[in-house]
Motif scaffolding. Structure first.
Motif, PDB file in Angstrom:
ATOM      1  N   ARG A  53       0.839  -1.199   0.000  1.00  0.00           N
ATOM      2  CA  ARG A  53       0.000   0.000   0.000  1.00  0.00           C
ATOM      3  C   ARG A  53       0.871   1.245   0.000  1.00  0.00           C
ATOM      4  O   ARG A  53       1.706   1.444   0.891  1.00  0.00           O
ATOM      5  CB  ARG A  53      -0.907  -0.008   1.232  1.00  0.00           C
ATOM      6  N   GLU A  54       0.691   2.080  -1.010  1.00  0.00           N
ATOM      7  CA  GLU A  54       1.396   3.346  -1.082  1.00  0.00           C
ATOM      8  C   GLU A  54       0.515   4.457  -0.523  1.00  0.00           C
ATOM      9  O   GLU A  54      -0.697   4.484  -0.748  1.00  0.00           O
ATOM     10  CB  GLU A  54       1.805   3.670  -2.515  1.00  0.00           C
ATOM     11  N   ALA A  55       1.127   5.373   0.216  1.00  0.00           N
ATOM     12  CA  ALA A  55       0.385   6.474   0.826  1.00  0.00           C
ATOM     13  C   ALA A  55       1.304   7.669   0.992  1.00  0.00           C
ATOM     14  O   ALA A  55       2.524   7.522   1.129  1.00  0.00           O
ATOM     15  CB  ALA A  55      -0.185   6.053   2.181  1.00  0.00           C
ATOM     16  N   VAL A  56       0.690   8.841   0.986  1.00  0.00           N
ATOM     17  CA  VAL A  56       1.422  10.075   1.264  1.00  0.00           C
ATOM     18  C   VAL A  56       1.027  10.544   2.657  1.00  0.00           C
ATOM     19  O   VAL A  56      -0.155  10.780   2.929  1.00  0.00           O
ATOM     20  CB  VAL A  56       1.104  11.166   0.225  1.00  0.00           C
ATOM     21  N   LEU A  57       1.996  10.650   3.549  1.00  0.00           N
ATOM     22  CA  LEU A  57       1.762  11.190   4.888  1.00  0.00           C
ATOM     23  C   LEU A  57       2.101  12.666   4.886  1.00  0.00           C
ATOM     24  O   LEU A  57       3.150  13.073   4.380  1.00  0.00           O
ATOM     25  CB  LEU A  57       2.605  10.443   5.916  1.00  0.00           C
TER      26      LEU A  57
ATOM     27  N   ALA B  77      -4.663  -4.548  10.458  1.00  0.00           N
ATOM     28  CA  ALA B  77      -4.270  -5.954  10.613  1.00  0.00           C
ATOM     29  C   ALA B  77      -3.825  -6.566   9.292  1.00  0.00           C
ATOM     30  O   ALA B  77      -3.161  -7.607   9.285  1.00  0.00           O
ATOM     31  CB  ALA B  77      -5.428  -6.759  11.192  1.00  0.00           C
ATOM     32  N   LEU B  78      -4.181  -5.930   8.169  1.00  0.00           N
ATOM     33  CA  LEU B  78      -3.798  -6.455   6.861  1.00  0.00           C
ATOM     34  C   LEU B  78      -2.414  -5.972   6.435  1.00  0.00           C
ATOM     35  O   LEU B  78      -1.845  -6.489   5.477  1.00  0.00           O
ATOM     36  CB  LEU B  78      -4.825  -6.044   5.807  1.00  0.00           C
ATOM     37  N   LEU B  79      -1.872  -4.973   7.144  1.00  0.00           N
ATOM     38  CA  LEU B  79      -0.567  -4.420   6.807  1.00  0.00           C
ATOM     39  C   LEU B  79       0.535  -5.156   7.568  1.00  0.00           C
ATOM     40  O   LEU B  79       0.409  -5.388   8.777  1.00  0.00           O
ATOM     41  CB  LEU B  79      -0.510  -2.932   7.148  1.00  0.00           C
TER      42      LEU B  79
ATOM     43  N   ALA C  86     -10.275   2.774   3.601  1.00  0.00           N
ATOM     44  CA  ALA C  86      -9.862   2.565   2.219  1.00  0.00           C
ATOM     45  C   ALA C  86      -8.459   1.970   2.205  1.00  0.00           C
ATOM     46  O   ALA C  86      -7.573   2.442   1.501  1.00  0.00           O
ATOM     47  CB  ALA C  86      -9.910   3.871   1.440  1.00  0.00           C
ATOM     48  N   LEU C  87      -8.268   0.942   3.024  1.00  0.00           N
ATOM     49  CA  LEU C  87      -6.961   0.301   3.183  1.00  0.00           C
ATOM     50  C   LEU C  87      -5.932   1.327   3.642  1.00  0.00           C
ATOM     51  O   LEU C  87      -4.859   1.483   3.073  1.00  0.00           O
ATOM     52  CB  LEU C  87      -6.535  -0.383   1.877  1.00  0.00           C
TER      53      LEU C  87
ATOM     54  N   ALA D   2      -4.008   8.994   0.145  1.00  0.00           N
ATOM     55  CA  ALA D   2      -3.640   7.726  -0.495  1.00  0.00           C
ATOM     56  C   ALA D   2      -4.683   7.239  -1.487  1.00  0.00           C
ATOM     57  O   ALA D   2      -5.138   6.092  -1.411  1.00  0.00           O
ATOM     58  CB  ALA D   2      -3.403   6.661   0.581  1.00  0.00           C
ATOM     59  N   PRO D   3      -5.083   8.084  -2.457  1.00  0.00           N
ATOM     60  CA  PRO D   3      -6.005   7.587  -3.479  1.00  0.00           C
ATOM     61  C   PRO D   3      -5.340   6.475  -4.286  1.00  0.00           C
ATOM     62  O   PRO D   3      -4.147   6.557  -4.606  1.00  0.00           O
ATOM     63  CB  PRO D   3      -6.281   8.824  -4.341  1.00  0.00           C
ATOM     64  N   PHE D   4      -6.088   5.441  -4.586  1.00  0.00           N
ATOM     65  CA  PHE D   4      -5.516   4.322  -5.339  1.00  0.00           C
ATOM     66  C   PHE D   4      -4.999   4.819  -6.695  1.00  0.00           C
ATOM     67  O   PHE D   4      -5.557   5.756  -7.282  1.00  0.00           O
ATOM     68  CB  PHE D   4      -6.560   3.225  -5.524  1.00  0.00           C
TER      69      PHE D   4
END
Length: 340
Positions: free
Chosen positions: A29-33, A272-274, A242-243, A44-46
């Motif tokens: 999962r990629e995200a911008v903090l 829990a999925l990460l 959203a993940l 973190a929009p897909f």
């Protein structure tokens, strides 16, 4: 306060977090903090989402990092477990990561799988959690109307709390509710994509297409705007994620805590999925619940060491920053962004 694009870029760190299991086709999962004056936020929009979609997600991040959140009316939020489209033998280990959750959302209608696979997975969830557990299924709009009637008729024998977005269109959801009622199949319908990815999120309620709505902070543009959608729909709401990283999940908890009416457990346990997170202690349910105070503390616990350890390569960082710049430009022109 609306930050300038330069402020957003200066506040941004792009990370890639490995996942324990494949979920919605995602293995990392990629995200911008974003570190704003009001606290840490997440954008973190897909990757497949349009810049217009991404601008709404940015609105949620700006609200969290540069604005104020509505006051909470409860101190804790019930949380459901989330079971990806796994083989039955993998269900138990996934559920074991959720401390005493008595509600589970099970992914169904996965590409390449059959109804028999869904039935086996849902039956295993029932076997693990027991007869009093609440089980909901999520098809992400993948079934046709006929497939949804067939699948939900079969799955109803296991006992379902509701079915989330079984068909893609609002019209199909409305037809499905009627078809199930005529067949004597008691499975309520929840709308997700028809809310969060719709130009008119209240059309679901006007057309009688759902029994409840699933709302997510980021896709709807923030906590305050999501609350307005729930109020306008006039239907029971479930807050979901959203993940997200634990930062995004904490904002989901704040939405759930602020809603005047909350009758269902919420899908806010997906940390829990990460495999890894941006905080040392991921925001996971304890005894099936998350305390609002713990969610607030999580937003202040972002680890710079973890941000550095999981930062993306320069080319990918540039891709996200260019996308952020485009989305910020769109956000600045959207009328919904300044509506009270």
């Amino acid at each position: 306060m609306t930050p300038e694009t330069e402020d957003l870029l200066a506040a941004a760190t792009v990370v890639r977090l490995p996942m324990r299991v494949r979920f919605r086709g995602v293995t990392a999962r990629e995200a911008v903090l974003l570190e704003g004056p009001s606290g840490w936020a997440e954008w973190a929009p897909f990757p497949e989402y349009s810049d217009a979609d991404a601008a709404r997600w940015l609105g949620a991040a700006i609200e969290a990092g540069w604005g104020e959140l509505p006051a909470a009316v409860r101190t804790e939020v019930g949380v459901n477990a989330t079971v990806p489209a796994l083989a039955p033998e993998q269900v138990g280990p996934v559920l074991a990561r959720y401390d005493r959750c008595r509600t589970a959302k099970v992914k169904v209608a996965e590409a390449g799988q059959q109804l028999a696979d869904d039935l086996a997975r849902v039956r295993e969830v029932r076997a693990v959690l027991g007869p009093t557990a609440r089980i909901r299924v999520d098809a992400n709009g993948a079934w046709t109307l006929a497939q949804a009637v067939e699948a939900l008729t079969a799955l109803s024998a296991v006992g379902l709390e509701y079915a989330e977005q079984p068909c893609a269109s609002v019209e199909e959801l409305a037809e499905l509710r009627l078809a199930l009622a005529r067949a004597g199949v008691d499975v309520p319908i929840a709308a997700d994509e028809s809310i969060r990815r719709a130009e008119d999120p209240l059309r679901v309620a006007r057309m009688g297409a759902a029994d409840l709505v699933v709302v997510k902070v980021a896709p709807l543009g923030g906590v305050a705007r999501a609350m307005r959608v729930v109020e306008g729909a006039g239907l029971p709401a479930v807050v979901s994620s959203a993940l997200d990283t634990s930062v995004g999940l904490a904002l989901g908890v704040r939405l759930a805590a602020a809603l005047p009416r909350l009758e269902h457990d919420c899908g806010l346990g997906t940390a829990a999925l990460l495999e890894q997170d941006v905080v040392p202690a991921p925001l996971l349910p304890v005894d099936g619940r998350i305390d609002v105070s713990r969610a607030d503390a999580t937003r202040g616990a972002v680890s710079r060491e973890r941000l550095a350890a999981y930062c993306v390569e320069p080319g990918r960082d540039s891709w996200w920053r260019e996308r952020l710049t485009r989305s910020a430009k769109i956000y600045a022109t959207e009328t919904w962004a300044t509506q009270s």
